[in-house]
Design an enzyme around this catalytic site. Structure first.
Site, short mmCIF file in Angstrom:
data_model
loop_
_atom_site.label_atom_id
_atom_site.label_comp_id
_atom_site.label_asym_id
_atom_site.label_seq_id
_atom_site.Cartn_x
_atom_site.Cartn_y
_atom_site.Cartn_z
N THR A 181 0.84 -1.19 0.00
CA THR A 181 0.00 0.00 0.00
C THR A 181 0.88 1.24 0.00
O THR A 181 2.10 1.16 0.21
CB THR A 181 -0.92 0.02 1.23
OG1 THR A 181 -0.09 0.13 2.42
CG2 THR A 181 -1.74 -1.25 1.33
N GLU A 323 -5.50 -3.49 -1.98
CA GLU A 323 -6.16 -4.58 -1.24
C GLU A 323 -7.19 -5.34 -2.07
O GLU A 323 -7.64 -6.41 -1.63
CB GLU A 323 -6.85 -4.01 0.01
CG GLU A 323 -5.90 -3.49 1.08
CD GLU A 323 -5.54 -2.02 0.92
OE1 GLU A 323 -5.06 -1.42 1.90
OE2 GLU A 323 -5.75 -1.46 -0.19
N LYS A 431 -4.97 12.53 -3.23
CA LYS A 431 -4.69 11.65 -4.35
C LYS A 431 -4.30 12.49 -5.55
O LYS A 431 -5.11 13.24 -6.09
CB LYS A 431 -5.88 10.76 -4.70
CG LYS A 431 -5.46 9.50 -5.44
CD LYS A 431 -6.51 8.43 -5.36
CE LYS A 431 -5.94 7.07 -5.69
NZ LYS A 431 -6.94 6.02 -5.67
N TRP A 436 -1.32 8.18 -3.91
CA TRP A 436 -1.74 8.70 -2.63
C TRP A 436 -0.63 9.49 -1.97
O TRP A 436 0.54 9.13 -2.05
CB TRP A 436 -2.14 7.56 -1.69
CG TRP A 436 -3.44 6.88 -2.03
CD1 TRP A 436 -3.58 5.63 -2.54
CD2 TRP A 436 -4.75 7.39 -1.84
NE1 TRP A 436 -4.92 5.34 -2.70
CE2 TRP A 436 -5.66 6.40 -2.28
CE3 TRP A 436 -5.26 8.61 -1.36
CZ2 TRP A 436 -7.03 6.57 -2.23
CZ3 TRP A 436 -6.63 8.78 -1.32
CH2 TRP A 436 -7.50 7.76 -1.75
#
Length: 531
Positions: A181, A323, A431, A436
């Site tokens: 992530t 995810e 974003k 991100w």
């Protein structure tokens, strides 16, 4: 007992490779090289080289479940790694070359990567973090210069993959790939995809109501192969025999449009900033293109969708996360939606879409599931066979419900036709260009400057990047600092795209009753900021 009579055949990477070898052996894979030349190969040749790579890795000591990292652009050798590393029973771990070297080192160390496959053009980036994490072996693709002492040329490495080296028997629940992530709520966390989840994701994304890929198509994945496995598209395309165009490091609009035209691309995929630049290129120099263009990573404005319709190009919105492998939602018009007025259809196309087959979503707030009115907000939750049920490396996180849904952290609503629209974020994330940016990490770093008393960072709308960070700063009494001072203070610790584009100096920052920065007020105050 009356039981199924069906064969129990594991869903593993072998199935994708066998399909490529036998049903698409002559289908081209075209890569743009660092010298801009086009390199052309076929799935048949890639299948042969993939097996050599798998056997070479085993010969070099790679064991089942070991991690092999890649630091590479989009090209045929990276596709060979996508297939060959898991064929060896190992796990391909794509490193995001856009991150700060310190972050890359942390991620490689956290995953305990053993080997690294790296493009020669990215060796300077590797040099910037190599001392922080020593890989056991470094394999370099595209060598034209003398290599570091511990490195080996990729082509020479493949020669070690002789047929006498046995390949392992893989189970469908074995790990295939790993992505991390973006670290927006703390340190980056690993998500590990299985062979089964990857095969199912590939099958569903190929469906007509999903991303719609077949052997009649020509795909150009502009989304990097180091970014959530290029949305799984290299696996999908190889499974169904789609011709692939891999643009390498050349992601400027002129280069991409040239490839789309000369290679007759029918499907392309990238973040909104890519399509905005291509819109400008086509407005300046019109071309005869016919393609479906998948946009993800950030929401595409309705105007962008309308503009491409005007040019004869269809923009398809999709949504997902690391995810979720990542495809979770796709915005295609249902039969009922096609009966609506045109303006209403555009509004639906600008939403994140409806769940892909086998994926379940719901939007929940404190009162439970929200009504399907397209207005009531709650958190988007999702589950399915390619949605992760935990993070790797023993990370404990409270992002799963008791009944198995993953809590995305996105605020959304859901309408009667099943379309999800994201409206906000539960965390104060920014974003920008599909990447991100964690505002709190920036704030803490800014407040580390000796002249700064407090700082709040917000995302402000940007015409090209969707959002860019703006920092509101309060200096200590009697201290002085300007934007350049603060940017220089941050630069050694962040990637360039993470740095605030603007610094505003204020007397105070509004706070909530709990003493937290009241960012809703800041966003309203600076919503019309001119870049």
């Amino acid at each position: 007992m009356f039981e199924s009579t069906m064969m129990d055949i594991p869903l593993t990477i072998d199935m994708i490779l066998d399909r490529a070898r036998h049903a698409a052996a002559d289908v081209e894979v075209v890569s743009r090289q660092p010298d801009r030349r086009l390199h052309k190969t076929t799935y048949g040749a890639i299948a042969e080289r993939t097996e050599k790579l798998a056997r070479a890795l085993i010969d070099a000591g790679i064991q089942p479940r070991d991690r092999v990292a890649t630091l590479m652009w989009n090209h045929a050798q990276h596709l060979e790694c996508y297939l060959g590393i898991p064929l060896a029973g190992a796990v391909i771990h794509t490193l995001n070359l856009r991150l700060h070297p310190d972050e890359i080192a942390f991620i490689a160390r956290d995953a305990q990567d053993r080997f690294l496959v790296v493009d020669e053009v990215l060796l300077p980036l590797f040099e910037a973090f190599r001392s922080q994490y020593p890989f056991e072996k470094v394999i370099v693709v595209g060598t034209t210069k003398p290599l570091p002492p511990e490195a080996i040329d990729y082509e020479d490495f493949l020669k070690r993959g002789t047929p006498g080296i046995a390949l392992p028997k893989i189970q469908e629940t074995d790990p295939l790939g790993c992505c991390y992530t973006s670290g927006t709520t703390g340190k980056p966390k690993g998500v590990v995809y299985s062979h089964r989840s990857t095969i199912l994701h590939s099958l569903v994304t190929a469906l007509p109501d999903s991303l719609d890929l077949s052997m009649d198509d020509c795909l150009m994945a502009v989304v990097p192969m180091f970014h959530v496995n290029a949305w799984g598209l290299p696996y999908t395309a190889t499974l169904v025999g789609t011709r692939q165009i891999l643009p390498g490091p050349f992601l400027d609009a002129a280069s991409l449009v040239d490839l789309m035209e000369t290679e007759k691309v029918t499907v392309a995929a990238g973040v909104p900033t890519i399509w905005m630049s291509i819109r400008e290129e086509l407005d300046a120099r019109p071309r005869e293109l016919k393609a479906r263009m998948v946009v993800g990573g950030a929401a595409a404005p309705e105007k962008l969708i309308r503009d491409f319709d005007r040019m004869g190009l269809q923009l398809i919105q999709a949504w997902g996360m690391t995810e979720t492998s990542p495809v979770g939602l796709v915005s295609r018009l249902s039969p009922a939606a096609q009966l609506l007025p045109v303006d209403e259809q555009y509004k639906l196309r600008a939403k994140q879409g409806r769940p892909a087959p086998l994926v379940q979503v719901r939007v929940c707030n404190e009162e439970g599931e929200v009504p399907l009115d397209g207005k009531t907000s709650g958190e988007l939750q999702i589950r399915g066979p390619w949605i992760t049920q935990r993070y790797a490396s023993g990370v404990v996180d409270q992002r799963w419900t008791d009944d198995g849904y993953f809590k995305t952290g996105d605020v959304a609503n859901l309408d009667a036709l099943g379309y999800v629209q994201l409206t906000d974020r539960t965390a104060d994330l920014i974003k920008s260009g599909g990447e991100w940016i964690a505002s709190q990490v920036l704030e803490n770093a800014i407040m580390g400057h000796p002249a700064v008393r407090e700082a709040a960072v917000i995302g402000v709308p940007h015409p090209k990047w969707s959002e860019r960070p703006l920092a509101v700063v309060v200096l200590k009494p009697g201290c002085k600092a300007n934007a350049d001072d603060l940017r220089d203070h941050l630069a050694p610790h962040f990637a360039k795209f993470q740095l605030p584009d603007a610094f505003v100096f204020a007397d105070t920052i509004p706070r909530t009753s709990a003493g937290k920065f009241k960012k809703t007020d800041l966003r309203q105050e600076y919503c019309n900021w001119t870049w």
